[in-house]
Design an enzyme around this catalytic site. Structure first.
Site, PDB file in Angstrom:
ATOM      1  CG  HIS A 347     -49.138  24.027  56.230  1.00  0.00           C
ATOM      2  ND1 HIS A 347     -48.434  22.852  56.371  1.00  0.00           N
ATOM      3  CD2 HIS A 347     -48.806  24.792  57.301  1.00  0.00           C
ATOM      4  CE1 HIS A 347     -47.723  22.899  57.481  1.00  0.00           C
ATOM      5  NE2 HIS A 347     -47.922  24.060  58.067  1.00  0.00           N
ATOM      6  CB  CYS A 348     -48.837  22.785  50.054  1.00  0.00           C
ATOM      7  SG  CYS A 348     -49.989  21.536  50.651  1.00  0.00           S
TER       8      CYS A 348
END
Length: 362
Positions: A347-348
């Site tokens: 997600h980062c």
């Protein structure tokens, strides 16, 4: 009140824009090809291979737009992607210089409003980015990424003028936003703002009306408690949150307190949240450093959910839980033990762009 430079009626919420949930239809997923040695010291040569796996899993479902620092890196990225059969007409390599690769936090946050043709008009929000409290300069190029993307694609754009990162917030697409006190109230972000003023910014620029606050983040998280390592919306009324099952683990009390808060929370319509749980992986240690490994750092895309795995027994449980929560999407595990050495996972490194066209115009 927040000292807005514009009247509220001229800000996104007043003009009908809001941030959609991640599971809603997407046009593209944005990435930035890794190149900064200090982000993955000693492991940078293997990180592009993980990116290729991610692109390969995404490209059947939507466009994948990958920023590359320069033409030389563009060639290297294309060579790696082709080697892994991860390059087709949906993959775009775009030369925009960056300092690093954390697109969730330095990239634009997209908002949308209904259009006359039944689709949506998109706009970009350009928050200030200071590498999580000025931890990893330089970051001037990363801070320019939203403006360059908006100019390139013709998106209207607003710049609120305060520090905010995409990994620090999650929305249900119905008016509720979740964040953490450890991050958004940290004095290394916006020390001049109160909690109430931060909420006003979120409401005015993201079109939400109800804010939920968790407490601390997991051990090893250099972002000071990003929500995408803790708790995520999986539908408009349900969240999934990570819990540590070993009472002796240093994450145990932190995650139990967040679970307690969640069980008392309600959505924008006053309904209690439905709370599901994910286990934490076994501690991931590299060079005596505990890394912020979490299954909550999954990525939702069109018809697929990418889930980080960490070479431990709980990987299977995490994948099974995600399949239960997303029964109509393919669940793909992506090995992230090396990726999380950069202190972030799936997600980062990504940022979704919502679809603007109506379904019949895919």
């Amino acid at each position: 009140m927040v000292p807005y430079a514009l009247k509220h009626s001229e800000l996104p919420a007043g003009l009908g824009y809001s941030m959609p949930a991640e599971w809603e239809p997407q046009e593209a997923m944005w990435l930035a090809w890794p190149h900064r040695e200090s982000s993955w010291p000693g492991l940078l040569p293997v990180i592009p291979n993980i990116y290729a796996q991610i692109v390969k899993a995404l490209m059947p479902h939507q466009k994948v737009r990958v920023l590359v620092r320069d033409e030389e890196l563009r060639g290297q990225a294309e060579e790696t992607l082709r080697h892994f059969s991860a390059y087709n007409e949906n993959v775009e390599l775009i030369v925009i210089p960056t300092d690093d690769s954390w697109m969730r936090d330095c990239g634009p946050i997209f908002v949308r409003r209904p259009a006359a043709d039944g689709g949506f008009e998109l706009a970009a929000i350009d928050w200030e980015f200071n590498t999580w409290g000025d931890k990893y300069p330089p970051y001037g190029l990363d801070n320019q990424v939203p403006t360059k993307i908006a100019e390139m694609y013709g998106f209207p754009m607003w710049s609120p003028g305060i520090v905010m990162e995409g990994g620090s917030i999650d929305v249900n697409g119905r008016g509720t936003l979740m964040t953490s006190e450890a991050c958004l109230l940290n004095p290394n972000r916006n020390p001049h703002l109160t909690r109430e003023q931060i909420e006003e910014y979120l409401k005015a620029y993201l079109g939400v009306r109800h804010i939920l606050w968790l407490g601390d983040g997991i051990v090893g998280d250099d972002t000071d408690g990003h929500i995408d390592d803790l708790t995520r919306f999986v539908d408009p009324t349900t969240v999934v949150t990570v819990i540590e099952e070993n009472p002796a683990d240093e994450n145990y009390d932190i995650l139990q307190e967040n679970l307690r808060r969640l069980r008392g929370m309600r959505d924008q319509d006053g309904r209690p949240l439905l709370v599901e749980t994910l286990p934490m992986p076994s501690p991931v240690i590299y060079e005596d450093t505990r890394l912020p490994a979490s299954y909550a750092n999954f990525l939702i895309a069109n018809d697929v959910v990418l889930v980080p795995t960490y070479e431990c027994a709980n990987d299977v449980r995490a994948l099974q839980t995600m399949k239960r929560l997303f029964p109509h999407r393919e669940i793909v595990g992506i090995p992230c033990s090396e990726l999380v050495w950069g202190l972030g996972a799936l997600h980062c490194i990504s940022q979704q762009q919502p679809r603007a066209k109506v379904a019949s115009d895919k």
